[in-house]
Design a protein around this motif. Structure first.
Motif, mmCIF file in Angstrom:
data_model
loop_
_atom_site.group_PDB
_atom_site.id
_atom_site.type_symbol
_atom_site.label_atom_id
_atom_site.label_comp_id
_atom_site.label_asym_id
_atom_site.label_seq_id
_atom_site.Cartn_x
_atom_site.Cartn_y
_atom_site.Cartn_z
ATOM 1 N N PRO A 161 0.802 -1.233 0.000
ATOM 2 C CA PRO A 161 0.000 0.000 0.000
ATOM 3 C C PRO A 161 0.832 1.278 0.000
ATOM 4 O O PRO A 161 0.313 2.355 -0.311
ATOM 5 N N MET A 162 2.086 1.172 0.352
ATOM 6 C CA MET A 162 2.947 2.349 0.354
ATOM 7 C C MET A 162 3.367 2.699 -1.073
ATOM 8 O O MET A 162 3.238 1.905 -1.985
ATOM 9 N N ASN A 163 3.893 3.903 -1.226
ATOM 10 C CA ASN A 163 4.404 4.292 -2.544
ATOM 11 C C ASN A 163 5.917 4.169 -2.602
ATOM 12 O O ASN A 163 6.561 4.647 -3.526
ATOM 13 N N SER A 164 6.505 3.512 -1.599
ATOM 14 C CA SER A 164 7.954 3.408 -1.496
ATOM 15 C C SER A 164 8.528 2.565 -2.631
ATOM 16 O O SER A 164 7.894 1.630 -3.117
ATOM 17 N N ARG A 165 9.763 2.905 -3.018
ATOM 18 C CA ARG A 165 10.462 2.083 -3.997
ATOM 19 C C ARG A 165 10.937 0.804 -3.322
ATOM 20 O O ARG A 165 11.347 0.803 -2.169
ATOM 21 N N VAL A 166 10.900 -0.279 -4.085
ATOM 22 C CA VAL A 166 11.248 -1.595 -3.553
ATOM 23 C C VAL A 166 12.302 -2.212 -4.455
ATOM 24 O O VAL A 166 12.195 -2.133 -5.688
ATOM 25 N N MET A 167 13.316 -2.817 -3.853
ATOM 26 C CA MET A 167 14.279 -3.606 -4.621
ATOM 27 C C MET A 167 14.161 -5.058 -4.187
ATOM 28 O O MET A 167 14.259 -5.379 -2.999
ATOM 29 N N ILE A 168 13.933 -5.935 -5.164
ATOM 30 C CA ILE A 168 13.742 -7.358 -4.900
ATOM 31 C C ILE A 168 15.025 -8.093 -5.257
ATOM 32 O O ILE A 168 15.470 -8.065 -6.401
ATOM 33 N N VAL A 269 8.552 15.701 -19.942
ATOM 34 C CA VAL A 269 7.368 14.867 -19.769
ATOM 35 C C VAL A 269 7.283 14.493 -18.293
ATOM 36 O O VAL A 269 8.218 13.906 -17.745
ATOM 37 N N GLU A 270 6.183 14.846 -17.648
ATOM 38 C CA GLU A 270 6.011 14.556 -16.233
ATOM 39 C C GLU A 270 5.276 13.233 -16.064
ATOM 40 O O GLU A 270 4.297 12.971 -16.764
ATOM 41 N N VAL A 271 5.733 12.426 -15.121
ATOM 42 C CA VAL A 271 5.110 11.131 -14.876
ATOM 43 C C VAL A 271 4.981 10.903 -13.374
ATOM 44 O O VAL A 271 5.685 11.509 -12.575
ATOM 45 N N ASP A 272 4.060 10.042 -13.031
ATOM 46 C CA ASP A 272 3.882 9.592 -11.653
ATOM 47 C C ASP A 272 3.991 8.074 -11.675
ATOM 48 O O ASP A 272 3.040 7.386 -12.049
ATOM 49 N N VAL A 273 5.145 7.560 -11.325
ATOM 50 C CA VAL A 273 5.425 6.135 -11.465
ATOM 51 C C VAL A 273 6.038 5.608 -10.175
ATOM 52 O O VAL A 273 6.944 6.228 -9.613
ATOM 53 N N ARG A 274 5.537 4.456 -9.720
ATOM 54 C CA ARG A 274 6.214 3.749 -8.627
ATOM 55 C C ARG A 274 7.225 2.794 -9.260
ATOM 56 O O ARG A 274 6.866 1.968 -10.109
ATOM 57 N N VAL A 275 8.469 2.903 -8.850
ATOM 58 C CA VAL A 275 9.538 2.100 -9.438
ATOM 59 C C VAL A 275 9.900 0.954 -8.498
ATOM 60 O O VAL A 275 10.203 1.164 -7.322
ATOM 61 N N ILE A 276 9.831 -0.253 -9.039
ATOM 62 C CA ILE A 276 10.310 -1.452 -8.361
ATOM 63 C C ILE A 276 11.462 -1.998 -9.188
ATOM 64 O O ILE A 276 11.385 -2.017 -10.416
ATOM 65 N N SER A 277 12.520 -2.404 -8.537
ATOM 66 C CA SER A 277 13.665 -2.966 -9.265
ATOM 67 C C SER A 277 13.958 -4.368 -8.750
ATOM 68 O O SER A 277 13.533 -4.743 -7.659
ATOM 69 N N SER A 278 14.660 -5.132 -9.560
ATOM 70 C CA SER A 278 15.047 -6.483 -9.149
ATOM 71 C C SER A 278 16.464 -6.759 -9.600
ATOM 72 O O SER A 278 16.955 -6.179 -10.575
ATOM 73 N N THR A 279 17.116 -7.649 -8.881
ATOM 74 C CA THR A 279 18.485 -8.011 -9.235
ATOM 75 C C THR A 279 18.825 -9.368 -8.647
ATOM 76 O O THR A 279 18.353 -9.726 -7.564
ATOM 77 N N GLY A 280 19.639 -10.113 -9.378
ATOM 78 C CA GLY A 280 20.172 -11.364 -8.874
ATOM 79 C C GLY A 280 21.628 -11.244 -8.484
ATOM 80 O O GLY A 280 22.254 -12.234 -8.096
ATOM 81 N N ARG A 281 22.169 -10.029 -8.557
ATOM 82 C CA ARG A 281 23.572 -9.802 -8.245
ATOM 83 C C ARG A 281 23.709 -9.010 -6.958
ATOM 84 O O ARG A 281 22.762 -8.353 -6.501
ATOM 85 N N ASP A 295 24.536 6.121 -5.391
ATOM 86 C CA ASP A 295 23.388 6.977 -5.097
ATOM 87 C C ASP A 295 22.109 6.417 -5.704
ATOM 88 O O ASP A 295 21.030 6.509 -5.112
ATOM 89 N N LEU A 296 22.200 5.768 -6.877
ATOM 90 C CA LEU A 296 21.022 5.125 -7.462
ATOM 91 C C LEU A 296 20.602 3.921 -6.631
ATOM 92 O O LEU A 296 19.399 3.687 -6.413
ATOM 93 N N PHE A 297 21.573 3.176 -6.138
ATOM 94 C CA PHE A 297 21.266 2.022 -5.287
ATOM 95 C C PHE A 297 20.444 2.454 -4.071
ATOM 96 O O PHE A 297 19.430 1.833 -3.730
ATOM 97 N N HIS A 298 20.860 3.536 -3.430
ATOM 98 C CA HIS A 298 20.139 3.978 -2.237
ATOM 99 C C HIS A 298 18.753 4.512 -2.589
ATOM 100 O O HIS A 298 17.822 4.393 -1.789
ATOM 101 N N ARG A 299 18.596 5.091 -3.776
ATOM 102 C CA ARG A 299 17.275 5.558 -4.215
ATOM 103 C C ARG A 299 16.329 4.388 -4.476
ATOM 104 O O ARG A 299 15.132 4.469 -4.190
ATOM 105 N N LEU A 300 16.866 3.318 -5.033
ATOM 106 C CA LEU A 300 16.027 2.173 -5.393
ATOM 107 C C LEU A 300 15.788 1.228 -4.228
ATOM 108 O O LEU A 300 14.738 0.589 -4.136
#
Length: 463
Positions: A161-168, A269-281, A295-300
């Protein structure tokens, strides 16, 4: 929620007249007098419906041209075209280009309100259908009652339910995209798009085009990127570690500003997007090596989630096998089969480097290739057709390689391999292993030590 309608017409009195009618009915109304104003308004905030004049005197694009752009810019947004000089040909062209309907001026307010109501209801049903499909996919694949899956579901319920970014984080085949879909399906964005970009499968020179899209010199978008397609929804950056450093810098800027420029474009172009990222590394190692921006790692990585490998949730394997048998038999028409107890034990003891994806492939292969009629269980002998490690394990637990050994050596070898497989099968839980094989826990400990069964990650637990 109150629906928002964008009125696009070059005549101010028409905009005011229609706007007054809609506001009296409780709609939120915005208006635009030209193609550029309309496109800017939609980029700023997606409306629920667009009323679009066909001709738009003095505008860079006429209504039918704008319709084509809108259908490429925004998923499932209903458009009703209006015109005081309509023809059958114009109406047919509008419908072919994706308009919900065509309304000729002058029109009665009752007719206008009825069309808007029907168009919004159809749009709502389409979004609901999409949401249910996404939820069904997520729920179908989140199979299991193991401790690892129970913990993961609890985390998803808190985070979704949160809008937080998630890294899986998780190995290949462990279901990272399924987790992302479940996060989206349980969020307030569930009615809006869920878009995936698989970074590992895109050439570096095409990455920015796929992310941000492309724009012609006249400002017309010629390709929509995933950020724009995911507007108001969720974007999964799959295997984000594979993105080039230059692209990482631009993604970081989008995360900060929620805006970007298409390739070849000059306006934001303005957008409203929730970003989820994934990585196996391990991205921390990659950061040390200079291959990923810290800095991108901490954002994601605001909220990290872990997709457990199949080796950590062996209790779920019978449920997963049953699920895949059902899905594959329904989709492919092959007869349903069951796996024998011995075959299931071999599956539970297997290493599964390819995780759930490897298991699904094995089940499909067995349904097609396993000998015997559909009423007969699939045996350990059939698993030798797999060629992915499980059949090899089944052969190791058979008798054919023991006949050349003296009885004492054969018994020790069998006991060592049998107990290794059982301890692995039960995830290292000595109590459950002892209960299943009919030994006291202390006796099993002594037996494992005497046979030199070492290196297993065992733990105590209740039977």
């Amino acid at each position: 929620m109150t629906a928002e309608v964008l009125i696009v017409d070059d005549e101010a009195d028409i905009r005011e007249l229609i706007g007054g009618i809609l506001e009296d009915e409780g709609y939120v109304v915005r208006s635009a007098d030209s193609a550029d104003a309309a496109l800017d308004a939609i980029r700023a905030r997606k409306p629920d419906l667009v009323l679009l004049d066909v001709w738009l005197q003095g505008s860079r694009l006429v209504g039918l041209e704008i319709l084509g752009v809108l259908q490429g810019m925004v998923d499932m947004i209903p458009v009703i075209l209006i015109s005081g000089h309509g023809t059958i040909e114009t109406a047919v062209t509008a419908l072919k280009r994706g308009a919900y309907d065509f309304l000729e001026k002058p029109f009665k307010s009752e007719r206008l309100l009825m069309l808007i109501q029907r168009a919004l209801e159809l749009s709502r049903l389409r979004r609901e259908n999409q949401r249910l499909r996404q939820r069904m996919v997520a729920d179908d694949e989140m199979i299991g009652t193991s401790a690892a899956m129970t913990y993961l579901r609890a985390q998803i319920e808190k985070v979704a339910p949160m809008n937080s970014r998630v890294m899986i984080h998780g190995p290949a085949g462990s279901g990272k995209e399924v987790i992302a879909r479940m996060l989206h399906a349980q969020s307030a964005r569930a009615d809006n798009p869920f878009v995936v970009i698989a970074a590992a499968g895109i050439a570096p020179e095409r990455m920015e085009s796929e992310l941000f899209g492309e724009e012609a010199p006249d400002g017309r978008p010629t390709k929509l990127g995933v950020f724009e397609r995911a507007h108001n929804g969720t974007l999964l950056l799959d295997e984000v570690a594979e993105m080039p450093l230059d692209t990482q810098t631009k993604i970081l800027r989008v995360l900060v500003d929620q805006r970007f420029r298409r390739l070849g474009g000059t306006s934001a172009v303005e957008v409203d997007v929730r970003v989820i990222s994934s990585t196996g590394r391990d991205l921390r190692d990659l950061i040390q090596a200079g291959g990923f921006r810290e800095d991108l790692f901490h954002r994601l990585n605001v909220v990290p989630l872990r997709a457990p490998p199949l080796a950590e949730r062996r209790d779920d394997l019978p449920l997963l096998v049953e699920h895949f048998v059902t899905r594959i038999s329904e989709s492919s028409g092959v007869p349903r089969r069951v796996f024998s107890d011995e075959a299931m034990a071999a599956l539970q003891a297997a290493p599964w480097p390819g995780n759930v994806r490897q298991l699904r492939n094995l089940v499909e292969r067995m349904l097609i290739l396993a000998p015997g009629n559909p009423a007969e269980p699939i045996t350990t002998e059939a698993l030798s057709l797999d060629g992915a490690g499980v059949g090899e394990l089944a052969e190791r637990t058979g008798l054919h390689h023991l006949v050349a050994l003296p009885l004492r050596e054969a018994r020790e070898l069998f006991e060592r391999e049998y107990l290794s497989a059982q301890v692995t099968r039960f995830g290292g839980n000595i109590s459950r292993t002892a209960s299943f094989i009919g030994m006291e826990r202390s006796a099993l400990h002594r037996k494992l030590k005497s046979l030199g069964v070492e290196g297993l990650r065992t733990f105590e637990g209740t039977a």
